[in-house]
Motif scaffolding. Structure first.
Motif, short mmCIF file in Angstrom:
data_model
loop_
_atom_site.label_atom_id
_atom_site.label_comp_id
_atom_site.label_asym_id
_atom_site.label_seq_id
_atom_site.Cartn_x
_atom_site.Cartn_y
_atom_site.Cartn_z
N ARG A 99 0.82 -1.20 0.00
CA ARG A 99 0.00 0.00 0.00
C ARG A 99 0.87 1.27 0.00
O ARG A 99 0.60 2.21 -0.74
CB ARG A 99 -0.90 -0.02 1.24
N ALA A 144 -10.36 -4.19 0.18
CA ALA A 144 -10.27 -4.24 1.64
C ALA A 144 -10.98 -5.46 2.21
O ALA A 144 -10.66 -5.93 3.29
CB ALA A 144 -10.86 -2.96 2.24
N GLN A 163 -8.68 -8.77 0.81
CA GLN A 163 -7.36 -8.98 1.43
C GLN A 163 -7.41 -9.93 2.62
O GLN A 163 -6.67 -10.92 2.64
CB GLN A 163 -6.75 -7.63 1.84
N ASN A 172 -1.99 -5.86 3.96
CA ASN A 172 -2.29 -4.66 3.21
C ASN A 172 -1.49 -4.64 1.91
O ASN A 172 -1.00 -3.60 1.47
CB ASN A 172 -1.97 -3.41 4.05
#
Lengths: 394, 385
Positions: free
Chosen positions: A80, A200, A203, A210
């Protein structure tokens, strides 16, 4: 010289006129050629269709960022924080005040294939909000978009056709949770074979923390690519490979194309040989049955070369017309035929349609013409060589 | 003139047509060779899958990993002889084009699982001694000119090694051969303990399990037992026989294989039909000549034998040559440059090819031959005139 040409013209006109009388033979020769060409075009249209679909996915104003050394999304990993760094890079387009940078998670799930009922690797993509700005060709055509933070998915139209259980309103069981299919989308070549959801939510389901696998970036313009790429490769915090999306997807078609072209070549060569041997037989018979007629022409003063050329022109005409018929037949039989296959580069399924492209049609005609020339040459020479007296006596 | 002389005279009659027809048959049989090899290649080894072997993988998809602890739990089940972990390594040798499967495995268990992989005992011993040791299939060793003792660097894609850099280096300690032609000898195998310790993340996770059961007829029970063991756990499993697993993989290629084989079959049949027709035509043209033979006192059986012998002799020679050539060409390897790893001429199809050639000779020769035999001499002589 002029006489030479006028001889060719006269002989060719004569041949064309007598074709009507030999129509059964002409039709069978044409049909044979049509069959050969149709088969070859049919096989090659698989590769063309696959390439077309996969390459359509890419856009010249988008870049794809993968971990360096990765060849496909499946093997890559991007964190990320790294995608946040990319948002600051030069040349990135803005949409609604935010940078159009879309980190994406790419996984596969097993779903039964519609045609066989056996499990297939269906691609599933976890995305964040900017994804819909970056992939602006993606349009919801049924139902609604998935809700952020919910176990909801939208599915590509092509995926719906190829795999079971993807109708809007259905539930997918994925690990320990049910996911609702709330919408269907179109657009963007291979994307249409995918299932999309909120990254989100995906994952944790795949224990990915992340992390993402690729970052898609909308560029301000196609020309901004170099600046964007240079800034990323120069950044010591990143260890990435930056490609234009078009280039990336062109690379993905290599495996299947190699397969289809390899097989197509074998088929084309062997079938061509078979057609030449079979065709020569009929052509020789045809020329032999006309030997008296050809000898008469030569007795009248027509020379050898014009005879050869006129016989070859006739053979060429038959081959090209037959080839065109075959190509047209292949177009109607194969163009748009839907299939799905494994894209080895992403280890997942891609739905595509066979494509009989203009390039293929041109190739088909050249191939037919070559067969026609080779098939006509030897019988023509034989016709011209035969001693006039012998032929007339027969 | 002897009978053989007559036969030879029949061949000389229309030499060019003979050569062309024979060539068509030859090409058709080469095509047939590719057809059977391609068909086999697209089956992806479904028919050689061990009946007593099962694959246990993550229920959601094969890319999700299973805990290494499952091995013991599966082995405790009744009727299970062994379970052994396998993972997908997916590294690159020099260039992404050089594709072959690499798997970290437990050497002894894996070799016992696949008795069709033949590895000399001293090479096996060396593998057990060498933590960084690797064993590869003959086909891959030949392709990259590797020999025992070579150090082979692979660039990691998924599994980065600990420490700096991105390269895993293996010592080649063995080369295995396949017991059967179908055996996959394109694998690159290395030690699982090295894989577990030397990778940056993922310790304690493996890709899938291969398991062997005592009674292949109880495979369905074993499937249920394994999947029931892990139901409602974070990593549920899907177990199936190796054959079913291979089949679903082959199905994933879609109907491309089916389309290609259908097309090739159509072409093959067409070429044979055309050739057969030409041959029959050639006999019909000789009606008058056969009438002369009969007038000279040849018996019906002799005329039949003569005509049939001619067509059989030509198809057998041309077809046999075609099969032989096709066999040689197919052994040169797959025409797609590595996309069809299992590519060979299946021996059982060699028999089928021979039968087809024989049938063609019979079919193309028989009808006109019988007609020739039944012919009344007077009619034959008159018809030709």
């Amino acid at each position: 010289m002029l006489r030479w040409f006028s001889q060719i013209a006269a002989l060719t006109a004569f041949n064309l006129k007598t074709m009507a009388a030999r129509r059964a033979w002409v039709a069978s020769a044409m049909l044979g050629m049509a069959f050969v060409v149709a088969v070859l075009v049919g096989v090659l249209s698989i590769g063309q269709g696959f390439s077309k679909t996969v390459e359509e996915t890419g856009s010249p104003v988008r870049a794809i960022v993968l971990r360096s050394g990765s060849d496909g999304e499946m093997m890559s990993i991007v964190m990320r924080d790294e995608s946040r760094i990319m948002e600051q890079a030069p040349g990135v387009a803005k949409g609604g005040g935010a940078a159009l940078v879309s980190p994406e998670l790419f996984v596969i799930i097993n779903l039964p294939k519609m045609s066989t009922g056996t499990d297939a690797n269906v691609p599933m993509r976890g995305v964040t909000a900017p994804a819909f700005g970056v992939h602006d060709e993606v349009k919801i055509v049924e139902g609604r978009n998935f809700g952020w933070g919910k176990n909801e998915v939208i599915v590509g139209r092509a995926a719906q056709r190829e795999f079971r259980g993807l109708e809007v309103g259905n539930k997918l069981r994925l690990g320990q949770n049910d996911w609702n299919v709330v919408g269907a989308f179109t657009g963007g070549g291979a994307s249409e074979s995918e299932i999309w959801t909120d990254a989100a939510v995906l994952q944790p389901a795949y224990q990915r923390g992340n992390s993402f696998q690729s970052v898609k970036v909308k560029l301000a313009s196609a020309g901004s690519f170099k600046g964007f790429k240079d800034s990323l490769t120069a950044d010591p915090r990143l260890d990435v490979k930056v490609q234009r999306e078009t280039e990336f997807y062109a690379g993905q078609t290599r495996a299947l194309n190699g397969l289809v072209v390899g097989l197509g070549l074998i088929i084309g060569v062997l079938m061509g040989l078979g057609a030449i041997f079979g065709g020569l037989n009929t052509m020789y018979t045809a020329v032999a049955s006309r030997s008296k007629e050809i000898a008469t022409l030569r007795a009248l003063g027509f020379r050898g070369t014009p005879v050869v050329i006129s016989v070859m022109l006739e053979s060429l005409l038959i081959a090209v017309v037959g080839g065109a018929l075959g190509a047209a037949g292949a177009y109607f039989a194969f163009n748009g035929y839907e299939a799905a296959t494994m894209n080895w580069a992403s280890f997942s399924q891609v739905a595509f349609a066979f494509a009989v492209t203009p390039v293929l049609l041109v190739f088909a005609l050249i191939y037919a013409a070559a067969l026609g020339l080779v098939g006509g040459l030897f019988p023509a020479i034989r016709a011209a060589r035969q001693p006039v007296a012998t032929a007339l006596r027969e | 003139m002897t009978r053989l002389g007559l036969l030879a005279a029949g061949f000389r009659r229309h030499r060019l047509r003979l050569i062309l027809t024979a060539s068509s048959i030859l090409v058709a049989m080469i095509l047939f060779s590719y057809l059977v090899a391609i068909k086999k290649a697209f089956e992806m080894g479904v028919d050689v899958a061990g009946r007593d072997r099962l694959v246990v993988r993550h229920r959601v998809s094969i890319i999700q990993m299973l805990p290494a602890s499952y091995e013991q739990r599966i082995e405790q089940l009744d009727g299970v002889l062994d379970a052994t972990p396998v993972s997908w390594f997916g590294a690159i040798y020099q260039d992404p084009k050089n594709f072959f499967g690499q798997f970290p495995v437990k050497p002894e268990e894996y070799l016992a699982m696949y008795p069709e992989f033949i590895l000399p005992p001293e090479q096996k011993a060396a593998w057990l001694r060498t933590r960084t040791g690797a064993v590869v299939g003959r086909q891959i060793a030949d392709k990259y000119h590797w020999k025992i003792g070579d150090r082979i660097p692979l660039q990691a894609t998924i599994w980065r090694p600990k420490g700096s850099g991105n390269t895993w280096t293996f010592d080649l300690v063995g080369i295995y051969d396949g017991k059967e032609k179908e055996t996959d000898n394109t694998q690159f195998l290395f030690r699982e303990d090295y894989f577990q310790e030397n990778r940056l993340f993922g310790e304690g996770l493996i890709g899938w399990y291969m398991m062997k059961i005592r009674d292949p007829n109880k495979a369905a029970d074993a499937v249920k037992a394994v999947d029931a063991l892990f139901v409602n756990s974070p990593a549920e499993t899907k177990t199936e026989t190796e054959g079913a697993f291979a089949q679903s993989f082959a199905d994933q290629m879609g109907n491309i294989g089916a389309i290609v084989t259908a097309i090739l079959s159509a072409v093959f049949v067409t070429i044979l039909l055309v050739a057969g027709n030409t041959m029959a035509q050639a006999v019909r043209e000789r009606t008058q000549e056969l009438g002369v033979l009969k007038a000279l006192g040849f018996k019906n059986g002799e005329v039949l034998a003569l005509v049939l012998g001619e067509s059989m002799l030509m198809t057998l020679v041309a077809g046999g040559l075609g099969l032989g050539l096709g066999y040689l060409m197919v052994s040169q390897g797959d025409p797609t440059g590595g996309f069809l790893p299992i590519f060979f001429f299946p021996p059982e199809d060699l028999v089928l090819g021979a039968v087809l050639v024989l049938l063609l000779g019979l079919a193309a020769g028989a009808l006109p031959a019988i007609a020739a035999m039944r012919l009344r001499t007077v009619d034959a002589l008159r018809r030709g005139g």
